[in-house]
Design a protein around this motif. Structure first.
Motif, mmCIF file in Angstrom:
data_model
loop_
_atom_site.group_PDB
_atom_site.id
_atom_site.type_symbol
_atom_site.label_atom_id
_atom_site.label_comp_id
_atom_site.label_asym_id
_atom_site.label_seq_id
_atom_site.Cartn_x
_atom_site.Cartn_y
_atom_site.Cartn_z
ATOM 1 N N VAL A 29 31.255 100.813 140.203
ATOM 2 C CA VAL A 29 32.707 100.748 140.451
ATOM 3 C C VAL A 29 33.630 99.927 139.862
ATOM 4 O O VAL A 29 33.259 99.414 139.598
ATOM 5 N N PHE A 30 34.803 100.706 139.683
ATOM 6 C CA PHE A 30 35.562 100.234 138.585
ATOM 7 C C PHE A 30 37.284 100.135 139.776
ATOM 8 O O PHE A 30 37.090 101.050 140.581
ATOM 9 N N GLU A 31 37.219 98.745 139.779
ATOM 10 C CA GLU A 31 38.398 98.295 141.121
ATOM 11 C C GLU A 31 40.020 98.423 139.837
ATOM 12 O O GLU A 31 39.836 97.757 139.818
ATOM 13 N N THR A 32 41.034 99.220 140.342
ATOM 14 C CA THR A 32 42.070 99.098 139.270
ATOM 15 C C THR A 32 43.130 99.416 140.403
ATOM 16 O O THR A 32 43.086 99.644 141.521
ATOM 17 N N ASP A 81 39.581 102.662 143.683
ATOM 18 C CA ASP A 81 39.034 103.186 142.591
ATOM 19 C C ASP A 81 37.997 103.601 142.239
ATOM 20 O O ASP A 81 37.868 105.192 142.903
ATOM 21 N N PHE A 82 36.788 104.012 141.009
ATOM 22 C CA PHE A 82 36.599 104.888 140.379
ATOM 23 C C PHE A 82 35.038 104.705 139.923
ATOM 24 O O PHE A 82 34.959 103.341 139.807
ATOM 25 N N GLY A 83 34.005 105.392 140.429
ATOM 26 C CA GLY A 83 32.727 105.399 139.543
ATOM 27 C C GLY A 83 31.963 106.888 140.088
ATOM 28 O O GLY A 83 32.782 108.323 140.197
ATOM 29 N N GLY A 107 35.201 105.665 149.739
ATOM 30 C CA GLY A 107 36.368 105.506 149.202
ATOM 31 C C GLY A 107 36.779 105.772 147.751
ATOM 32 O O GLY A 107 37.677 105.455 146.464
ATOM 33 N N HIS A 108 35.369 106.355 146.758
ATOM 34 C CA HIS A 108 35.388 105.787 144.699
ATOM 35 C C HIS A 108 36.345 107.681 144.555
ATOM 36 O O HIS A 108 34.998 108.717 145.265
ATOM 37 N N THR A 160 32.116 96.448 139.000
ATOM 38 C CA THR A 160 30.722 96.199 139.786
ATOM 39 C C THR A 160 29.704 96.914 139.601
ATOM 40 O O THR A 160 30.099 97.941 139.601
ATOM 41 N N TYR A 161 29.094 96.491 139.165
ATOM 42 C CA TYR A 161 27.603 96.997 138.819
ATOM 43 C C TYR A 161 26.445 96.393 140.385
ATOM 44 O O TYR A 161 26.244 95.429 139.927
#
Length: 534
Positions: free
Chosen positions: A401-404, A408-410, A417-418, A440-441
């Protein structure tokens, strides 16, 4: 992980902790000549004067957390006294502190107001108003007061648990004004899932604390697993545990057996009741709680809370799909942090995209592990995921996930909530130099990467992207248990006598430990992997 000497709640010597540099207002000397100890008459004005003067030590707080903890001590004292104490605290003690009229009084009131922000509301309002009046009269505010006004950033959140189902530890990280700390709530599942203790540690010390926790579990013959949580799930777990603890404390009080509130321990610092005040301020900054799938509810008044959780989930679905006021449920979603609106994607007519220079650092790695990457601004986050994986040597088989600031995108996941990361670009979520976001991976090992936009350069059609221009140290091997697991791996391989030495070598596919070189960085190998992505 296993609790030592469990007994009825209220009879335990539960330890909660905080680092030793905590400023505690009004330390008690070994030789006390106060009226209670010496038999003299009580002088309220003198007591308040000494109380306020002790707050002068707060002037040197570099981290605003120290001031919050000092304020939490007084809030815990007010709450421990019961319903009658809170109004007396707000209507008598707060005005008496204000009457001192000096900078120490302002510091104390500011600390109390911050600590009481999640309640009691009466105390928070009185302290904030009194501090405002002193500031308006020219009393200088402490430097840390400005830091407290900055937003509190939260995450990541983790739940560590043993497979025997006896204990778990809820871990949440928080950052404000360049300072990071983590709260760790220990949950005893053999005691109705009640909170057994709270720890507050510096962010830099968290990997060591988690490593110690895992080693403790291993010594007890337990298998410790890790579960990544969203903010609503973390809040749900912690509130359940603290509620169960409160019920037990109240039940023990019915027969007169309840211990005195855990305020300050001479060795360990702030006790459970003080740290619980701090935790509640952190929970109040998170989205409304949401019960995780498969979570077991404790038996203390959970039915009503479950019903509210269902309504909250419904309200959140309405917020995502339409107008919550249509169903009159907007109040349930109040306070839920909403991401900023995602900027529009670059149009083809705008010409070639700029080139971004990113520094991607592995959070918690000591010594630091990082990569400097050059990528086109219109790279999708899905492709950036692959790029970071190649740069660090991750296998890519786990969730991410990318938290911006824009969400949040993934891999698209409604429960987490992605949103889908394939159609969102880097320049949409980090348009400016010095913009930061997080990647985060592997939600089990939790490899958290801090991404900083170092430069935004003009388009360069002659250069292939992505490419790596610098870095430090080898990345940890995938699936080794996160930062703390990697630190343990390094220690095991450095010790030929360690009982797991040969087993770890075999797992890595190495003939001997000399082939394990965590201090090396091979830029040619990194770029070879990146070229394979083009």
């Amino acid at each position: 992980m296993s609790p030592a000497g469990r007994g009825p709640r209220g009879k335990q010597n539960t330890k909660s902790g905080r680092r030793s540099d905590l400023v505690v207002v009004g330390n008690v000397e070994e030789k006390c000549d106060c009226p209670a100890c010496s038999g003299g008459e009580l002088d309220p004005e003198q007591m308040i004067a000494e109380l306020v003067d002790g707050a002068a030590d707060l002037a040197g707080c570099g981290d605003p957390l120290e001031a919050e903890l000092a304020g939490a001590l007084f809030v815990a004292m007010a709450v421990a006294g019961g319903d009658d104490t809170v109004p007396a605290f707000a209507q008598a003690l707060i005005p008496a502190i204000e009457a001192r009229g000096n900078d120490a009084a302002l510091m104390m009131l500011t600390a109390i107001g911050a600590a009481a922000s999640a309640g009691p509301e009466q105390v928070a309002e009185a302290a904030v108003a009194a501090a405002g009046r002193l500031a308006a009269n020219g009393v200088p505010a402490p430097a840390w007061a400005r830091k407290l006004e900055q937003p509190l950033h939260a995450g990541p959140f983790t739940r560590l648990y043993d497979t025997e189902g006896t204990m778990s530890v809820l871990v949440g990280s928080f950052q404000r004004a360049g300072h990071e700390h983590a709260v760790m709530v220990v949950v005893d599942h053999d005691d109705c899932g009640a909170a057994d203790g709270i720890l507050v540690v510096d962010g830099a010390d968290l990997p060591v604390a988690l490593k110690d926790l895992r080693e403790s579990g291993r010594r007890d013959g337990l298998t410790i697993k890790t579960q990544k949580l969203g903010a609503p799930e973390f809040r749900w777990y912690v509130e359940q545990a603290m509620q169960a603890r409160a019920v037990h404390d109240a039940e023990n009080g019915d027969d007169g057996s309840q211990d005195a509130p855990e305020l300050v321990d001479e060795e360990d610092g702030p006790g459970y009741d003080v740290l619980a005040v701090l935790v509640r301020t952190r929970l109040a900054a998170l989205p409304q709680p949401r019960k995780p799938k498969g979570a077991v509810v404790s038996g203390h008044g959970a039915g009503g809370r479950d019903a509210m959780a269902v309504l909250q989930q419904l309200a959140q679905m309405v917020v995502r799909s339409g107008d919550p006021s249509d169903l009159g449920l907007d109040f349930l979603a109040a306070g839920r942090a909403q991401p900023a609106k995602l900027p529009a994607k670059r149009k083809k007519t705008a010409g070639p995209p700029p080139v971004y220079q990113l520094k991607v650092s592995l959070r918690g790695a000591k010594p630091p592990v990082w990569r400097r990457l050059v990528v086109p601004g219109d790279i999708s986050l899905a492709r950036l995921h692959a790029t970071i994986g190649a740069a660090f040597g991750w296998h890519g088989g786990h969730m991410h996930v990318f938290e911006t600031a824009y969400g949040d995108f993934g891999r698209a996941d409604r429960e987490l909530g992605h949103r889908e990361d394939g159609s969102v670009t880097l320049e949409q979520v980090a348009p400016e130099v010095k913009d930061k976001f997080r990647y985060t991976y592997d939600f089990g090992d939790d490899w958290v990467h801090d991404i900083l936009v170092e430069k935004v350069l003009a388009p360069d059609p002659s250069t292939d992207h992505p490419r790596c221009t610098g870095g430090k140290r080898a990345a940890p091997p995938d699936d080794c248990g996160g930062i703390w697991g990697y630190q343990e791996l390094v220690e095991v391989l450095a010790d030929p006598e360690h009982p797991e030495h040969e087993e770890r070598l075999e797992w890595l596919g190495l003939a001997d430990a000399s082939q394990f070189t965590p201090d090396t960085f091979d830029i040619e190998e990194v770029n070879r992997r990146l070229r394979a992505l083009r």
